[in-house]
Design a protein around this motif. Structure first.
Motif, mmCIF file in Angstrom:
data_model
loop_
_atom_site.group_PDB
_atom_site.id
_atom_site.type_symbol
_atom_site.label_atom_id
_atom_site.label_comp_id
_atom_site.label_asym_id
_atom_site.label_seq_id
_atom_site.Cartn_x
_atom_site.Cartn_y
_atom_site.Cartn_z
ATOM 1 N N LEU A 7 6.736 2.161 -17.296
ATOM 2 C CA LEU A 7 6.300 3.253 -16.428
ATOM 3 C C LEU A 7 5.346 4.198 -17.161
ATOM 4 N N LEU A 30 8.245 2.324 -9.283
ATOM 5 C CA LEU A 30 9.431 3.165 -9.411
ATOM 6 C C LEU A 30 10.384 2.943 -8.235
ATOM 7 N N PHE A 58 2.218 3.313 -9.257
ATOM 8 C CA PHE A 58 3.357 3.898 -9.974
ATOM 9 C C PHE A 58 4.537 4.110 -9.035
ATOM 10 N N ASN A 109 5.779 -6.934 -13.688
ATOM 11 C CA ASN A 109 7.001 -6.555 -14.405
ATOM 12 C C ASN A 109 8.119 -7.579 -14.229
ATOM 13 N N THR A 140 1.944 -4.499 -9.429
ATOM 14 C CA THR A 140 2.738 -3.757 -10.418
ATOM 15 C C THR A 140 4.157 -4.305 -10.502
ATOM 16 N N TYR A 158 1.938 2.468 -17.914
ATOM 17 C CA TYR A 158 1.142 2.324 -16.691
ATOM 18 C C TYR A 158 0.472 3.636 -16.322
#
Length: 230
Positions: free
Chosen positions: A133, A94, A90, A42, A38, A136
């Motif tokens: 975000l 974050l 996630f 990005n 993830t 996803y």
């Protein structure tokens, strides 16, 4: 080596790495892959390339590997485990964004050479961060639900390819949400439509390419790492 060859080669290499980490570390290996992919996806998305005569961003292949991992987890360990994997990804993304913002706030030493590069990679662009975000969380949860529905409706392994179609549908939702939040209004409608189409096209190709690897994963007997205290 052309970008097109690299595109397909990278997909094969990434999928093989997933099967390897799954073989040696079981579900913990897949959870680990989801966590770091993830973040990497990005970072890759910052780089723009030309593929098949179209302008595209990188990250689509790496992002697509997350869907393969959650599908393997769903297939072998169930819906609850797949949901946990999604939430792990996630939280990892974050947390990385929060941590790197703190890093950027440190005043660099006069001899520092990395601040500018870090700002380029991790400097917050609110629309892109929010789009990433949101896309996803929505698309991954949709994939888990849809895969579960298809598995319940067609449980036989001969329909594994059909269950994997959940990825193609989820990627469509993901591409729409991300480009809508990140780019709509920044670019004209025609440009936004082109971005949406090209983004989904490459993700769809990745979704098709990962199908044989899902079949392969079903045949693997992973070495499930025991982390409990003896």
């Amino acid at each position: 080596m052309t970008n097109e060859i690299l595109f397909f080669a990278s997909a094969i290499i990434y999928f093989c790495l997933i099967l390897t980490i799954y073989r040696f570390f079981g579900i913990f290996g897949l959870f680990t892959w989801i966590g770091f992919s993830t973040v990497i996806a990005n970072i890759e998305v910052i780089k723009t390339v030309e593929l098949f005569g179209m302008t595209a961003t990188l990250g689509n292949v790496m992002y697509g590997t997350i869907f393969l991992c959650t599908d393997i987890i769903h297939e072998r360990y169930g819906k609850t485990a797949a949901k946990k994997a999604v939430h792990l990804g996630f939280f990892t993304l974050l947390s990385t964004l929060i941590i790197m913002q703190i890093v950027l706030y440190f005043t660099p030493h006069e001899s520092d050479f990395a601040q500018g590069a870090l700002e380029t990679v991790f400097g917050i662009m609110p629309e892109i961060v929010l789009g990433s975000l949101t896309a996803y969380l929505v698309s991954q949860n949709l994939d888990v639900r849809l895969y579960g529905y298809l598995k319940k409706r067609w449980p036989s392994d001969k329909y594994l390819w059909l269950r994997n179609a959940s990825t193609a549908v989820s990627q469509l939702v993901d591409s729409f949400i991300f480009t809508l939040i990140a780019f709509y209004g920044t670019f004209g409608t025609e440009v936004w439509i082109e971005l949406f189409i090209t983004t989904y096209l490459f993700k769809f190709i990745v979704a098709v390419l990962d199908t044989p690897f899902l079949y392969w994963a079903k045949k693997i007997r992973p070495n499930e790492v025991n982390i409990t205290k003896e």
